[in-house]
Scaffold this active site. Structure first.
Site, PDB file in Angstrom:
ATOM      1  N   HIS A 181      -2.389 -12.375  10.048  1.00 42.36           N
ATOM      2  CA  HIS A 181      -1.996 -10.971   9.907  1.00 42.36           C
ATOM      3  C   HIS A 181      -1.831 -10.351  11.304  1.00 42.36           C
ATOM      4  O   HIS A 181      -2.597 -10.632  12.209  1.00 42.36           O
ATOM      5  CB  HIS A 181      -3.052 -10.205   9.096  1.00 42.36           C
ATOM      6  CG  HIS A 181      -2.789  -8.744   9.073  1.00 42.36           C
ATOM      7  ND1 HIS A 181      -1.584  -8.221   8.649  1.00 42.36           N
ATOM      8  CD2 HIS A 181      -3.544  -7.669   9.451  1.00 42.36           C
ATOM      9  CE1 HIS A 181      -1.620  -6.906   8.752  1.00 42.36           C
ATOM     10  NE2 HIS A 181      -2.792  -6.548   9.236  1.00 42.36           N
TER      11      HIS A 181
ATOM     12  N   GLU B 115       0.854  -1.189   0.000  1.00 34.84           N
ATOM     13  CA  GLU B 115       0.000   0.000   0.000  1.00 34.84           C
ATOM     14  C   GLU B 115       0.891   1.242   0.000  1.00 34.84           C
ATOM     15  O   GLU B 115       0.409   2.359   0.143  1.00 34.84           O
ATOM     16  CB  GLU B 115      -0.945  -0.001   1.197  1.00 34.84           C
ATOM     17  CG  GLU B 115      -0.248   0.097   2.538  1.00 34.84           C
ATOM     18  CD  GLU B 115      -0.910   1.110   3.451  1.00 34.84           C
ATOM     19  OE1 GLU B 115      -2.115   1.026   3.629  1.00 34.84           O
ATOM     20  OE2 GLU B 115      -0.196   1.984   3.958  1.00 34.84           O
TER      21      GLU B 115
ATOM     22  N   CYS C 221      -3.565  -4.473   3.786  1.00 39.01           N
ATOM     23  CA  CYS C 221      -2.497  -5.328   4.337  1.00 39.01           C
ATOM     24  C   CYS C 221      -2.419  -6.717   3.704  1.00 39.01           C
ATOM     25  O   CYS C 221      -1.607  -7.544   4.131  1.00 39.01           O
ATOM     26  CB  CYS C 221      -2.673  -5.473   5.844  1.00 39.01           C
ATOM     27  SG  CYS C 221      -2.385  -3.942   6.725  1.00 39.01           S
TER      28      CYS C 221
END
Lengths: 348, 129
Positions: A234, A80, A112
């Site tokens: 994550h 990103e 993400c």
């Protein structure tokens, strides 16, 4: 058999402690560290960005794969924080590694989880027989607004994975993706810092999507959490991956090796991929690995890997993630950090 | 605009590509058309190794505008395994602790930006091993 034939990871040497950020904004360091379970985070050097991080990780991936870079048919970088709004990060990377020009290159973006997207497409192209090798990379130099909770976590790092069919070090057994329109975190065009919806980033976003992908993979594979040696999710902070692991039935021991966030921060597109790299650094043949990414907006990509006899042969051919994480750190004060992250307005 | 020159220099700046004289073995970095030793024009392209040692260095404390936010930084002459010497910034280091003879690795970093809206220029720097 299709899977990872080479991998590499990279973390910058610079760090800032959560305590230093908390003191800058008059917050209680102990409460922040306890609440977010973050001790410190990586900070990119002034000459580092998503492209340089990707190149460093990809060079180790090629070394471990021990292949001719010319045989790589696709390079995808998920991030990103691509340095250019228009110009693919991978175009620079392929020239740095001597890949191509007969190669398919693209930049991916999905908050993400852009890194796991890149891995998924690279894997699918090799599985379909379209090409011999394909590389998927997740890397970021993410920004958190000054004083925002994200400032304690947004960090820098990345990992690269080369998918292939020969000398596979970690076979990919199952995958699953789970996506819905969930406005938990976003950055509008032209804005410097992202915005988030506070507590809404939890249950309706992170937990729903990770558990959606995870449960679908467990059902597809007819495996249960106890069948895995390692799991990585994550890591937006220290707490969430531990909590989602617990809800799914994984133990702290299964999460420990990939749980690098307390010392690394959230490397966004590089988060679960760097966790996976830390696991591949130590996994043994036969070990099963469960990975689920999460990207705001929102979605999750899940993978089930199984380490093969090839993995121990390549583990020492590149730098190991925890060696970078726990050695040679250069600590910054808040002023230096603000300068490094372009948070200070200056005359051009 | 530095675009065309930057593009021409990509092989040496990104991949450490050099020309090795097929007649006498002289390594030219960057690549040359004529060997300065034997005048041959027959070169093969090789990639230099990414490890070397610091031969000498200086500390830049007052830099030109483009690099003024990075001071103090070190610029050194690094000798690679092939004997090729190159001038490069030495990054990620406490400049007061640098020493001649230290081993370095060549890494890929951003060198400069062509203004606020121009291209980003990448190339090699050295970091301590």
């Amino acid at each position: 058999m299709v899977g990872i034939v080479g991998y590499g990871s990279y973390l910058p040497r610079y760090r800032i402690k959560a305590e230093v950020i908390a003191k800058q904004w008059g917050s209680d360091p102990a409460a922040i560290i306890r609440g977010l379970q973050l001790n410190e985070k990586t900070v990119p050097g002034q000459d580092e960005d998503t492209i340089t991080i990707s190149v460093a990780a990809a060079r180790d991936a090629v070394k471990r794969a021990n292949i001719n870079p010319q045989d790589i048919g696709a390079v995808y970088i998920g991030s990103e924080s691509h340095p250019y709004a228009v110009k693919p990060s991978g175009a620079t990377l392929i020239d740095a590694l001597g890949i191509g020009p007969d190669v398919h290159v693209a930049s991916y973006e999905f908050a993400c989880k852009a890194g796991s997207e890149a891995m998924y497409v690279a894997y699918s192209l090799v599985k379909s027989g379209e090409m011999k090798y394909a590389m998927g990379i997740g890397a970021d130099t993410s920004q958190g607004a000054p004083g925002d909770a994200l400032e304690y976590s947004a960090s820098a790092g990345g990992a690269a994975f080369i998918m292939g069919k020969e000398k596979v070090a970690a076979e990919i057994l199952f995958t699953h993706s789970y996506t819905s329109d969930t406005p938990d975190f976003w950055r509008r065009e032209g804005e410097f810092y992202p915005r988030h919806a506070g507590r809404f980033t939890g249950d309706p976003a992170y937990f729903k999507h990770i558990m959606g992908a995870a449960n679908a993979m467990l059902e597809k594979s007819k495996m249960s959490p106890k069948d895995f040696k390692y799991a990585v999710f994550h890591m937006p902070n220290g707490k969430f991956p531990q909590e989602v692991g617990k809800r799914l039935g994984f133990t702290k021991e299964q999460l420990e090796v990939g749980w690098i966030v307390p010392w690394m921060g959230n490397t966004y597109s590089g988060s679960s991929p760097t966790g996976l790299a830390a696991i591949l650094d130590v996994a043994k043949p036969g070990d099963s690995i469960f990975m689920v990414s999460f990207g705001s907006g929102a979605g999750s990509d899940g993978f089930i890997f199984r380490a093969t006899d090839e993995l121990p042969k390549i583990q020492n051919l590149g730098v190991k993630l925890r060696d970078m994480l726990l050695n040679n750190q250069i600590y910054l004060n808040y002023g230096e950090y603000a300068k490094f992250r372009h948070k200070i307005k200056i005359n051009e | 605009m530095i675009t065309a020159r930057y593009h021409r220099e990509i092989p040496q700046r990104y991949r450490l590509e050099a020309g090795k004289c097929k007649k006498c073995g002289f390594i030219a970095f960057p690549h040359r058309l004529v060997c300065p030793k034997c005048k041959s024009q027959d070169f093969e392209t090789i990639r230099l190794s990414d490890e070397g040692k610091i031969l000498t260095f200086t500390i830049v404390r007052v830099a030109s505008d483009k690099f003024s936010k990075q001071t103090p930084f070190a610029v050194g002459i690094v000798e690679l395994k092939e004997g090729v010497k190159l001038t490069t910034q030495i990054a990620d280091v406490d400049v007061d602790k640098l020493e001649i003879g230290q081993k370095v690795k060549i890494v890929f970093r951003k060198i400069q930006e062509d203004g606020k809206a121009g291209i980003l220029c990448y190339g090699y720097k050295a970091v301590l091993i």
